[in-house]
Design a protein around this motif. Structure first.
Motif, PDB file in Angstrom:
ATOM      1  N   ILE A  79      15.486   0.867  13.480  1.00 52.15           N
ATOM      2  CA  ILE A  79      16.262  -0.253  14.038  1.00 52.15           C
ATOM      3  C   ILE A  79      16.208  -1.467  13.095  1.00 52.15           C
ATOM      4  O   ILE A  79      17.226  -2.104  12.817  1.00 52.15           O
ATOM      5  CB  ILE A  79      15.718  -0.626  15.447  1.00 52.15           C
ATOM      6  N   GLY A  80      15.009  -1.765  12.597  1.00 48.19           N
ATOM      7  CA  GLY A  80      14.856  -2.896  11.675  1.00 48.19           C
ATOM      8  C   GLY A  80      15.680  -2.709  10.409  1.00 48.19           C
ATOM      9  O   GLY A  80      16.333  -3.637   9.932  1.00 48.19           O
TER      10      GLY A  80
ATOM     11  N   ALA B 250      18.235 -10.829   5.863  1.00 41.44           N
ATOM     12  CA  ALA B 250      17.859  -9.417   5.997  1.00 41.44           C
ATOM     13  C   ALA B 250      16.486  -9.299   6.670  1.00 41.44           C
ATOM     14  O   ALA B 250      16.293  -8.503   7.598  1.00 41.44           O
ATOM     15  CB  ALA B 250      17.843  -8.744   4.624  1.00 41.44           C
ATOM     16  N   TYR B 251      15.535 -10.114   6.227  1.00 36.60           N
ATOM     17  CA  TYR B 251      14.198 -10.080   6.841  1.00 36.60           C
ATOM     18  C   TYR B 251      14.276 -10.530   8.307  1.00 36.60           C
ATOM     19  O   TYR B 251      13.695  -9.898   9.197  1.00 36.60           O
ATOM     20  CB  TYR B 251      13.214 -10.980   6.070  1.00 36.60           C
ATOM     21  N   HIS B 252      15.030 -11.592   8.538  1.00 42.02           N
ATOM     22  CA  HIS B 252      15.086 -12.141   9.900  1.00 42.02           C
ATOM     23  C   HIS B 252      15.731 -11.165  10.884  1.00 42.02           C
ATOM     24  O   HIS B 252      15.259 -11.010  12.008  1.00 42.02           O
ATOM     25  CB  HIS B 252      15.847 -13.479   9.896  1.00 42.02           C
ATOM     26  N   LEU B 253      16.807 -10.490  10.442  1.00 48.22           N
ATOM     27  CA  LEU B 253      17.449  -9.516  11.345  1.00 48.22           C
ATOM     28  C   LEU B 253      16.524  -8.321  11.573  1.00 48.22           C
ATOM     29  O   LEU B 253      16.410  -7.815  12.693  1.00 48.22           O
ATOM     30  CB  LEU B 253      18.794  -9.054  10.776  1.00 48.22           C
ATOM     31  N   ASN B 254      15.856  -7.880  10.519  1.00 44.99           N
ATOM     32  CA  ASN B 254      14.868  -6.800  10.639  1.00 44.99           C
ATOM     33  C   ASN B 254      13.795  -7.208  11.678  1.00 44.99           C
ATOM     34  O   ASN B 254      13.481  -6.460  12.608  1.00 44.99           O
ATOM     35  CB  ASN B 254      14.239  -6.575   9.255  1.00 44.99           C
ATOM     36  N   LEU B 255      13.303  -8.432  11.531  1.00 50.39           N
ATOM     37  CA  LEU B 255      12.229  -8.916  12.406  1.00 50.39           C
ATOM     38  C   LEU B 255      12.698  -9.056  13.850  1.00 50.39           C
ATOM     39  O   LEU B 255      12.030  -8.576  14.779  1.00 50.39           O
ATOM     40  CB  LEU B 255      11.721 -10.270  11.885  1.00 50.39           C
ATOM     41  N   VAL B 256      13.841  -9.697  14.033  1.00 49.93           N
ATOM     42  CA  VAL B 256      14.328  -9.955  15.391  1.00 49.93           C
ATOM     43  C   VAL B 256      14.647  -8.640  16.108  1.00 49.93           C
ATOM     44  O   VAL B 256      14.312  -8.460  17.281  1.00 49.93           O
ATOM     45  CB  VAL B 256      15.550 -10.903  15.323  1.00 49.93           C
ATOM     46  N   LEU B 257      15.264  -7.691  15.393  1.00 51.62           N
ATOM     47  CA  LEU B 257      15.551  -6.384  15.999  1.00 51.62           C
ATOM     48  C   LEU B 257      14.251  -5.651  16.325  1.00 51.62           C
ATOM     49  O   LEU B 257      14.129  -5.006  17.367  1.00 51.62           O
ATOM     50  CB  LEU B 257      16.415  -5.546  15.057  1.00 51.62           C
ATOM     51  N   THR B 258      13.267  -5.747  15.422  1.00 53.32           N
ATOM     52  CA  THR B 258      11.968  -5.102  15.651  1.00 53.32           C
ATOM     53  C   THR B 258      11.280  -5.710  16.879  1.00 53.32           C
ATOM     54  O   THR B 258      10.794  -4.986  17.754  1.00 53.32           O
ATOM     55  CB  THR B 258      11.071  -5.261  14.396  1.00 53.32           C
ATOM     56  N   GLU B 259      11.263  -7.038  16.953  1.00 52.39           N
ATOM     57  CA  GLU B 259      10.590  -7.715  18.069  1.00 52.39           C
ATOM     58  C   GLU B 259      11.302  -7.432  19.402  1.00 52.39           C
ATOM     59  O   GLU B 259      10.650  -7.151  20.412  1.00 52.39           O
ATOM     60  CB  GLU B 259      10.555  -9.237  17.849  1.00 52.39           C
ATOM     61  N   ALA B 260      12.638  -7.489  19.383  1.00 55.69           N
ATOM     62  CA  ALA B 260      13.394  -7.281  20.620  1.00 55.69           C
ATOM     63  C   ALA B 260      13.231  -5.840  21.106  1.00 55.69           C
ATOM     64  O   ALA B 260      13.088  -5.583  22.304  1.00 55.69           O
ATOM     65  CB  ALA B 260      14.867  -7.612  20.394  1.00 55.69           C
ATOM     66  N   THR B 261      13.226  -4.888  20.164  1.00 63.08           N
ATOM     67  CA  THR B 261      13.086  -3.480  20.547  1.00 63.08           C
ATOM     68  C   THR B 261      11.661  -3.201  21.034  1.00 63.08           C
ATOM     69  O   THR B 261      11.454  -2.477  22.013  1.00 63.08           O
ATOM     70  CB  THR B 261      13.466  -2.558  19.361  1.00 63.08           C
ATOM     71  N   THR B 262      10.672  -3.799  20.352  1.00 65.52           N
ATOM     72  CA  THR B 262       9.274  -3.651  20.795  1.00 65.52           C
ATOM     73  C   THR B 262       9.138  -4.155  22.229  1.00 65.52           C
ATOM     74  O   THR B 262       8.511  -3.520  23.089  1.00 65.52           O
ATOM     75  CB  THR B 262       8.327  -4.475  19.891  1.00 65.52           C
ATOM     76  N   ASN B 263       9.748  -5.303  22.476  1.00 66.36           N
ATOM     77  CA  ASN B 263       9.714  -5.911  23.799  1.00 66.36           C
ATOM     78  C   ASN B 263      10.326  -4.977  24.852  1.00 66.36           C
ATOM     79  O   ASN B 263       9.763  -4.777  25.931  1.00 66.36           O
ATOM     80  CB  ASN B 263      10.539  -7.206  23.712  1.00 66.36           C
TER      81      ASN B 263
END
Lengths: 112, 142
Positions: B23-24, B45-58
């Motif tokens: 996903i990231g 690129a880092y921010h979208l990777n991070l936000v998608l990772t955090e939202a999916t983890t959540n």
């Protein structure tokens, strides 16, 4: 989590050989650090040269290691942190807590 | 108007953290391939990777842990000037307003995920829909 370890001048260097530290592997990193500290190795440098990405759980794992090392009068420092990863420490102001080194050798030869 | 600027990515994954990388990576690729973005592409690129990772983890954390077939759906809607991420889960849900920002003087080991989403993106809402919950995150592409 893929890590290797070596002891240099009394300091345990933990090489994290992963591209990402996220919620999939951060618990492993946290447990690994805790085990090292419980075994009496509380002066630690985490070498992060291959790590291109750290999420909030990865920061949390490193913070956990830092706190536990400090509780045993030790220190957990970081080396070879990539620029984009460093910006995550800055955003959460964790850069004020951790000591950062350009590379592992820097940890042993400091001017101060 | 460039029609290729508008497209959508829709992914459904099992509620397993091993798919966070996938996903990231999608977020990273989208940032790198945006046609008319003049900002810092590497940072986006880092921010979208991070936000998608955090939202999916959540979403995985809030998922229905009793159902091994439970899934998380991630939808990314890319427009010329805006990117909308929607992450759907089938869990109990939570109240976004009650999640405080972290205390920087006494940082805890968790609670930084939503802070990243709020700080790096332009808006975030969490809605209870019929049969699922949706975290909607918007990022202006300017």
């Amino acid at each position: 989590m893929n890590v290797t370890q070596e002891k240099i001048n009394g300091i345990q260097v933990l090489y994290v050989k992963e591209e990402r530290i996220d919620a999939h592997n951060s618990a492993d990193l946290k447990d690994h650090l805790l085990t090292m500290i419980e075994q009496g190795e509380s002066d630690i440098v985490v070498q992060m040269e291959t790590v291109r990405f750290v999420d909030s759980s990865g920061l949390g794992a490193l913070l956990s290691g830092f706190k536990h090392a400090e509780a045993k009068s030790g220190k957990l420092a970081l080396a070879n942190v990539q620029q984009q990863v460093l910006s995550m420490f800055e955003l959460t102001r964790l850069n004020r807590i951790f000591e950062f080194h350009a590379d592992v050798q820097d940890c042993f030869f400091q001017d101060d | 108007m460039n029609n290729t600027a508008n497209f959508q990515v829709d992914v459904i994954i099992p509620t397993k953290t091993k798919y966070l990388h996938l996903i990231g990576s999608i977020g990273e690729h989208i940032a790198k391939d945006l046609e008319d973005f003049s900002g810092d592409r590497e940072a986006l690129a880092y921010h979208l990777n991070l936000v998608l990772t955090e939202a999916t983890t959540n979403a995985i954390k809030h998922a229905n842990s009793e159902d091994p077939k439970d899934t998380v759906r991630v939808n990314i809607d890319i427009h010329e000037k805006e990117l909308v991420i929607r992450v759907y889960d089938h869990g109990q849900g939570f109240d976004l307003e009650t999640v405080p920002d972290p205390e920087f003087n006494q940082l805890k080991e968790n609670g930084m995920g939503l802070f990243f989403i709020r700080t790096l993106m332009d808006s975030v809402i969490y809605k209870n829909l019929e049969g699922c919950n949706m975290l909607e995150i918007k990022k202006l592409l300017v």
